[in-house]
Write a protein that holds these residues in place. Structure first.
Motif, PDB file in Angstrom:
ATOM      1  N   PRO A 154       0.760  -1.236   0.000  1.00 32.41           N
ATOM      2  CA  PRO A 154       0.000   0.000   0.000  1.00 32.41           C
ATOM      3  C   PRO A 154       0.795   1.292   0.000  1.00 32.41           C
ATOM      4  N   GLY A 155       0.667   1.918  -1.173  1.00 29.32           N
ATOM      5  CA  GLY A 155       0.822   3.332  -1.382  1.00 29.32           C
ATOM      6  C   GLY A 155      -0.606   3.806  -1.618  1.00 29.32           C
ATOM      7  N   GLN A 156      -0.751   5.029  -2.117  1.00 28.33           N
ATOM      8  CA  GLN A 156      -2.090   5.580  -2.272  1.00 28.33           C
ATOM      9  C   GLN A 156      -2.968   4.779  -3.237  1.00 28.33           C
ATOM     10  N   ASP A 157      -2.428   4.301  -4.344  1.00 25.36           N
ATOM     11  CA  ASP A 157      -3.246   3.581  -5.326  1.00 25.36           C
ATOM     12  C   ASP A 157      -3.800   2.281  -4.740  1.00 25.36           C
ATOM     13  N   ASP A 158      -2.976   1.534  -4.042  1.00 29.15           N
ATOM     14  CA  ASP A 158      -3.434   0.302  -3.416  1.00 29.15           C
ATOM     15  C   ASP A 158      -4.450   0.591  -2.307  1.00 29.15           C
ATOM     16  N   ALA A 159      -4.246   1.701  -1.589  1.00 29.25           N
ATOM     17  CA  ALA A 159      -5.188   2.060  -0.524  1.00 29.25           C
ATOM     18  C   ALA A 159      -6.586   2.252  -1.102  1.00 29.25           C
ATOM     19  N   VAL A 160      -6.689   2.905  -2.243  1.00 30.09           N
ATOM     20  CA  VAL A 160      -7.992   3.110  -2.875  1.00 30.09           C
ATOM     21  C   VAL A 160      -8.590   1.767  -3.295  1.00 30.09           C
ATOM     22  N   ALA A 161      -7.781   0.890  -3.864  1.00 31.19           N
ATOM     23  CA  ALA A 161      -8.272  -0.433  -4.275  1.00 31.19           C
ATOM     24  C   ALA A 161      -8.772  -1.234  -3.072  1.00 31.19           C
ATOM     25  N   ILE A 162      -8.035  -1.191  -1.969  1.00 28.88           N
ATOM     26  CA  ILE A 162      -8.450  -1.900  -0.750  1.00 28.88           C
ATOM     27  C   ILE A 162      -9.766  -1.311  -0.225  1.00 28.88           C
ATOM     28  N   LEU A 163      -9.862   0.015  -0.190  1.00 27.99           N
ATOM     29  CA  LEU A 163     -11.092   0.649   0.281  1.00 27.99           C
ATOM     30  C   LEU A 163     -12.291   0.236  -0.572  1.00 27.99           C
ATOM     31  N   LEU A 164     -12.114   0.190  -1.884  1.00 27.89           N
ATOM     32  CA  LEU A 164     -13.203  -0.227  -2.777  1.00 27.89           C
ATOM     33  C   LEU A 164     -13.606  -1.672  -2.512  1.00 27.89           C
ATOM     34  N   ALA A 165     -12.621  -2.552  -2.335  1.00 23.81           N
ATOM     35  CA  ALA A 165     -12.926  -3.962  -2.067  1.00 23.81           C
ATOM     36  C   ALA A 165     -13.668  -4.112  -0.739  1.00 23.81           C
TER      37      ALA A 165
ATOM     38  N   LEU B 134      15.597  -4.419  -3.389  1.00 23.27           N
ATOM     39  CA  LEU B 134      14.329  -3.706  -3.299  1.00 23.27           C
ATOM     40  C   LEU B 134      14.508  -2.278  -3.817  1.00 23.27           C
ATOM     41  N   ILE B 135      13.632  -1.873  -4.714  1.00 20.95           N
ATOM     42  CA  ILE B 135      13.578  -0.494  -5.196  1.00 20.95           C
ATOM     43  C   ILE B 135      12.197   0.025  -4.825  1.00 20.95           C
ATOM     44  N   THR B 136      12.156   1.058  -4.005  1.00 20.62           N
ATOM     45  CA  THR B 136      10.882   1.579  -3.517  1.00 20.62           C
ATOM     46  C   THR B 136      10.466   2.817  -4.311  1.00 20.62           C
ATOM     47  N   ALA B 137       9.304   3.355  -3.987  1.00 19.04           N
ATOM     48  CA  ALA B 137       8.743   4.483  -4.748  1.00 19.04           C
ATOM     49  C   ALA B 137       8.319   5.625  -3.833  1.00 19.04           C
ATOM     50  N   GLU B 138       9.164   5.956  -2.874  1.00 20.83           N
ATOM     51  CA  GLU B 138       8.849   7.079  -2.002  1.00 20.83           C
ATOM     52  C   GLU B 138       8.701   8.370  -2.789  1.00 20.83           C
ATOM     53  N   HIS B 139       9.378   8.481  -3.933  1.00 15.94           N
ATOM     54  CA  HIS B 139       9.283   9.683  -4.761  1.00 15.94           C
ATOM     55  C   HIS B 139       7.876   9.855  -5.345  1.00 15.94           C
ATOM     56  N   VAL B 140       7.084   8.791  -5.325  1.00 14.23           N
ATOM     57  CA  VAL B 140       5.702   8.845  -5.814  1.00 14.23           C
ATOM     58  C   VAL B 140       4.727   8.911  -4.636  1.00 14.23           C
ATOM     59  N   HIS B 141       4.888   8.014  -3.663  1.00  8.35           N
ATOM     60  CA  HIS B 141       3.914   7.844  -2.586  1.00  8.35           C
ATOM     61  C   HIS B 141       4.307   8.520  -1.279  1.00  8.35           C
ATOM     62  N   GLY B 142       5.459   9.152  -1.243  1.00  2.08           N
ATOM     63  CA  GLY B 142       5.930   9.788  -0.014  1.00  2.08           C
ATOM     64  C   GLY B 142       6.649   8.801   0.884  1.00  2.08           C
ATOM     65  N   LYS B 143       7.260   9.328   1.909  1.00  2.00           N
ATOM     66  CA  LYS B 143       8.108   8.533   2.804  1.00  2.00           C
ATOM     67  C   LYS B 143       7.361   7.379   3.461  1.00  2.00           C
ATOM     68  N   THR B 144       6.085   7.575   3.801  1.00  2.62           N
ATOM     69  CA  THR B 144       5.322   6.516   4.461  1.00  2.62           C
ATOM     70  C   THR B 144       4.567   5.627   3.480  1.00  2.62           C
ATOM     71  N   GLY B 145       4.431   6.066   2.247  1.00  2.00           N
ATOM     72  CA  GLY B 145       3.609   5.354   1.275  1.00  2.00           C
ATOM     73  C   GLY B 145       2.193   5.892   1.232  1.00  2.00           C
ATOM     74  N   LEU B 146       1.775   6.530   2.313  1.00  2.00           N
ATOM     75  CA  LEU B 146       0.438   7.134   2.382  1.00  2.00           C
ATOM     76  C   LEU B 146       0.537   8.607   2.758  1.00  2.00           C
ATOM     77  N   ASP B 147       1.603   9.266   2.307  1.00  4.98           N
ATOM     78  CA  ASP B 147       1.775  10.671   2.654  1.00  4.98           C
ATOM     79  C   ASP B 147       0.608  11.497   2.144  1.00  4.98           C
ATOM     80  N   GLY B 148       0.310  12.542   2.879  1.00  2.00           N
ATOM     81  CA  GLY B 148      -0.815  13.418   2.555  1.00  2.00           C
ATOM     82  C   GLY B 148      -1.619  13.648   3.810  1.00  2.00           C
ATOM     83  N   PRO B 149      -2.747  12.936   3.962  1.00  2.00           N
ATOM     84  CA  PRO B 149      -3.555  13.145   5.171  1.00  2.00           C
ATOM     85  C   PRO B 149      -2.854  12.562   6.397  1.00  2.00           C
ATOM     86  N   ALA B 150      -3.132  13.160   7.542  1.00  6.29           N
ATOM     87  CA  ALA B 150      -2.603  12.634   8.806  1.00  6.29           C
ATOM     88  C   ALA B 150      -3.462  11.442   9.213  1.00  6.29           C
TER      89      ALA B 150
END
Length: 160
Positions: free
Chosen positions: A11-22, A76-92
């Motif tokens: 889970p980064g933001q895209d996966d979070a949305v998919a999980i929420l929909l499921a 492992l190559i991560t994508a913090e540059h896309v999803h932020g340091k936590t993977g869910l950066d944005g809302p607290a």
């Protein structure tokens, strides 16, 4: 009758949305569990993020399992540059209070596919396929028991 699924995710933001929909579709989907894998961010964050999303959806009863912490054949190559340091950066978002399961994600996938009727479980990988590949390698007899695999995949900078 809802389709039984296992969500395998980083889970980064895209996966979070998919999980929420499921999780918002209980008439259509029976989420047997969520398995986390390293990908967008390290495993310590993906398993935490999966639990945060479950709690955000009001579904703290969904079991979350930590899986593979690195790819099979490369670093492992991560994508913090896309999803932020936590993977869910944005809302607290608050830290999760629901427990992480003690069972390894690969073991959960294998045990579930052995237990459920053949063809009745759909695997839904949303990120790297490391947990799925490891389960298939460890227990090849589960492969014909998989109902189907529905995955989110692709690439931003290259065809894929």
């Amino acid at each position: 009758m809802p389709r039984k699924i296992i969500i395998d995710t980083d889970p980064g933001q895209d996966d979070a949305v998919a999980i929420l929909l499921a999780l918002a579709s209980p008439d259509d989907l029976d989420v047997l569990g969520i398995t986390a894998v390293a990908g967008n961010v390290p495993l310590t964050l993906t398993q935490k993020n999966a639990r945060i999303v479950c709690e955000l959806a009001g579904k703290a009863d969904i079991r979350v399992f930590a899986g593979c912490d690195r790819p099979l054949k490369r670093p492992l190559i991560t994508a913090e540059h896309v999803h932020g340091k936590t993977g869910l950066d944005g809302p607290a978002l608050p830290a999760p209070t629901m427990p992480l399961q003690d069972t390894h994600a690969v073991e959960f996938i294998v045990e579930t596919l052995r237990r459920e009727p053949a063809g009745s479980v759909t695997l839904c990988p949303l990120g790297p396929l490391t947990n799925i590949a490891t389960a298939m390698t460890a227990a090849p007899e589960i492969v014909p028991r998989i109902g189907e695999i529905v995955l989110m995949g692709g690439c931003l900078f290259r065809g894929g």
